[in-house]
Design an enzyme around this catalytic site. Sequence first.
Site, PDB file in Angstrom:
ATOM      1  N   GLY A 652     -10.413 -35.272   7.473  1.00 13.59           N
ATOM      2  CA  GLY A 652      -9.141 -34.826   8.014  1.00 13.59           C
ATOM      3  C   GLY A 652      -9.094 -35.126   9.493  1.00 13.59           C
ATOM      4  N   GLY A 653      -8.134 -34.494  10.187  1.00 18.67           N
ATOM      5  CA  GLY A 653      -7.989 -34.757  11.611  1.00 18.67           C
ATOM      6  C   GLY A 653      -9.182 -34.323  12.420  1.00 18.67           C
ATOM      7  N   VAL A 657     -16.261 -34.201   6.027  1.00 10.91           N
ATOM      8  CA  VAL A 657     -17.016 -33.132   5.381  1.00 10.91           C
ATOM      9  C   VAL A 657     -18.069 -33.778   4.481  1.00 10.91           C
ATOM     10  CG1 VAL A 657     -16.925 -31.094   3.900  1.00 10.91           C
ATOM     11  CG2 VAL A 657     -14.996 -31.628   5.396  1.00 10.91           C
ATOM     12  N   LYS A 671     -18.870 -29.543   7.823  1.00 14.26           N
ATOM     13  CA  LYS A 671     -17.687 -30.128   8.459  1.00 14.26           C
ATOM     14  C   LYS A 671     -18.097 -30.593   9.859  1.00 14.26           C
ATOM     15  CE  LYS A 671     -13.943 -27.660   9.742  1.00 14.26           C
ATOM     16  NZ  LYS A 671     -12.646 -26.949   9.599  1.00 14.26           N
ATOM     17  N   ASP A 767      -1.992 -21.001   8.666  1.00 11.40           N
ATOM     18  CA  ASP A 767      -1.920 -22.325   8.051  1.00 11.40           C
ATOM     19  C   ASP A 767      -2.177 -22.230   6.550  1.00 11.40           C
ATOM     20  OD1 ASP A 767      -1.368 -25.019   8.189  1.00 11.40           O
ATOM     21  OD2 ASP A 767      -3.413 -25.611   8.702  1.00 11.40           O
TER      22      ASP A 767
END
Length: 962
Positions: A652-653, A657, A671, A767
């Site tokens: 992801g940004g 992971v 992560k 979120d």
Amino acid sequence: MELSPWLILFSVLVQASVILADTNTQDTSGLIGIADSWKYRPSNWGGDDPCGDKWFGIICIGDRVTSIRLSGTLAGGKPGTLSGDIESLSELQLLDLSQNKNLGGSLPSSIGTLSNLQNLILAGCSFSGEIPQEIGQLSQLIFLYLNSNRFTGPIPSSLGNLSKLYWLDLGENMLTGELPIFDGTNPGLDNLTSTKHFHFGVNQLSGTIPRQIFNSNMKLIHLLLDNNNFSGSIPPTLGLLKTLEVLRFDRNNQLSGPVPTNINNLTKLIELHLENNKLTGPLPDLTEMNSLSFVDMSNNSFNASPASDAPSWFTALPALTSLYLENLQIGGQLPQALFSLPAIQTLRLRGNHFNGTLDIGSDFSTQLQTIDLQDNNITAITVGGTQYNKILILSGNPFCDQGSNNQYCKTTGQPNSGPPPYSTAKNCAGLPPTCLLRQLLSPSCTCAVPYKGTLKFRAPTFSDLGNESYYLLLEKDMTTKLVFYKTPVDSVALYNPSIDVTNSLVISLEVYPSGKVQFVEQDIADIGFLLTNQTYKPPPVFGPYFFISQSYPLANEGFVASKSKKNKLPLIVGVAAGGAVLVAIVLILIVVIARRRKKTNRTEERSQSFASLDMKSTSTSVPQLRGARIFTFAELKKITNNFSEANDIGNGGFGKVYRGTLPTGQLVAVKRSQEGSLQGNLEFRTEIELLSRVHHKNVVSLVGFCLDQGEQMLVYEYIPNGTLKESLTGKSGVRLDWKRRLRVILGAAKGIAYLHELAEPPIVHRDIKSSNVLLDERLNAKVADFGLSKLLGEERGQVTTQVKGTMGYLDPEYYMTQQLTEKSDVYSFGVLLLEVITAKKPLERGRYIVREVHAAMDRSKDLYGLHELLDPLLGASPSSLGGLEHYVDLALRCVEEAGADRPSMGEAVSELERITRLAGGVTESASESMSYASRTPRHPYGGDSASEYSGAGLPSSRVEPK
């Protein structure tokens, strides 16, 4: 060296400030006047400085008194009143004098001058006379508890001015007259469109129930008019209250005429009590009311035909636990399916014309405890397979009149006909200790002085009083919540559940102290406040309640004031008048210094929060945070096989992971933030801090973190089945049918509710979305990714913060105002609910899922006409999607435009549990399920907090998507 005149003046001012009180003189005078009207003061009410001396029960902001909390602590001594001196406390926001039986007399009209008052809690006292009209001037009032007193006279029409009122409890008094409505000049109860609770039961109110009192703008969930003297017909406008959950018109009322046919518009209604009136016309058709658990329409005069079939809606109420239809002259043969309803416990159908063969069948519900068909026309009985061995009363039927000696023809001596009243068990391994005077044996087998009282549940959804699981659930839930609210409680004990003359469930309560033999004043005030102010919310099956305490034998009961108000006022006034100029200058100096100090302290707090967590540190001096392990870079490199591509399980940004295996064999997910990551130091620190403090089976666990060699890595428990988003899109290969989706979304709801209502302090995730809900090996949901989360702090209110979140899930109210509350997560969860049934992205090519559902909905059709929007993999048929309509209703409540109109996550959990049962799915057992209570001043049946009513600024907005 000669001192300058200014330095000399400053020295004098500093010396003068020593003798000046920290408390506003007006507030001090008012409190002393109030104490004198009580004859006895709380234990440390002495001197002239309530704020500075921290008088018990007094809470101040600056030099002004803002709260008085004295629940149950003024017992003993001579009776007292509430003095008109209360008007001096002009900044008062909360007044709690509940559970003090020795406080009585009339309420002073001057209470109406408290323009800042939000909570007025006088339940369980002995106040009498009329309720002052001036209470209608309290424009900020949100919670008004005047129940369980001796008030007489009419309900003041001025209460209709309280536009912010959420909870109105006037029950258990001696009020008379009619329900006030707007007459063109004076306001009325019909003006209270935001109020969710009308508790007016057990009074002497009379007249008709005016049709104008109900309208479609109202948000009522509880309407309790039982045990009064109302007459006339039920107004058809009742059918406009589509949010209604509990309706009580029973006991002592004389309502007549037919029940409005639109009563089946009340699809959220759980409790319906119309018994003991004079209602006529056809027996109401309840077919569409799928939420009903308890129905009692006994002892009315409905125009039923003895020859007709039993009403078809008997078997159409999937949540029904109790059906009471006594003495109504209805007839026909009872359908076998009635006895197989999954939740049915009690059928009281005596005094009717039910006929033919009573066929209970072989698959009757295991919950069914009582079938009372006395005085009907039953001629035979058939029980397939296992014989029914609970209570079945058939006396007065032809079956018994034929000389049958069947056990079912007896009214006493049947199996389980008289279970002993419930009592909490004592967990003593050996011989229990002998307790001293006033001490009792606690459930933990220790001797202590318990806080006693009575819980009265006005509308429980069950009727099987012999089922211990309900009381065990209540014991566990109450103990957990009272400890959570930081009261020193070891355990609670429940005794003698019974139904009283008002048709309420009454349970005796004992609360035992932890680590000591006896509670102190503060403990009693806190527990009394939590129970009286409805901060403690019981499990949903118990419904609305109120609490009445017994007097507690405090070791430090109040003492007579050593100085009277008359002796102290001259000193106060003299100091104030003689040194007015000095006081003004001193106050300015104090304010300036205090503000600087406060600012410095806050800065230090922020800087120290992670001061020891140096983001560039390469040492192991970083502190462990509640069990989170600190890993070195070398350790994580090894367990991930040098961060190999084979172990890459997502990105992801923030970076990638990796799957890893610890030396213990535990699988973990690592992560690893990459340089230039959208997740910066703040998000990294936030996730460590928050995940190290939360522990719940529906929240992903943090195993540890790494700050070694300039790296930022988080180590989580490994979740093998990917994200909910991957399942909905088919990427993960995990196929979720309707029941599995309900189970997953229920788990996610429980995780979020834990963050809001059981985490300390509360956490807003910010979120919530399908890619942040992970699925473990058993498809249990795990809420993940806390990089944007926010602590709400001790006061649990709105937080002004820069807007962050993911477009499509983002709460519009939060976006516009930058005011963050738990309801922002509720909105995102509502969007997630819609995503789960459509498998569509919330926002795609200008199409917004919330708007799409609103536009396509048609409540008159199966599945609300949403067939085209539903995920084809679900199979869009009513039989395969049980409870979908309720699910959509919940989703749309969650995405209401105003946060105050959305449910709490605890309410969402309860509703999803009910929907899961309707769909034939399995939830946790009653003993394992978690109820989600709320902190002060949050209340039970609507879930709104007082903070949602306060104003806030509207700074500019900026969204930072992840």
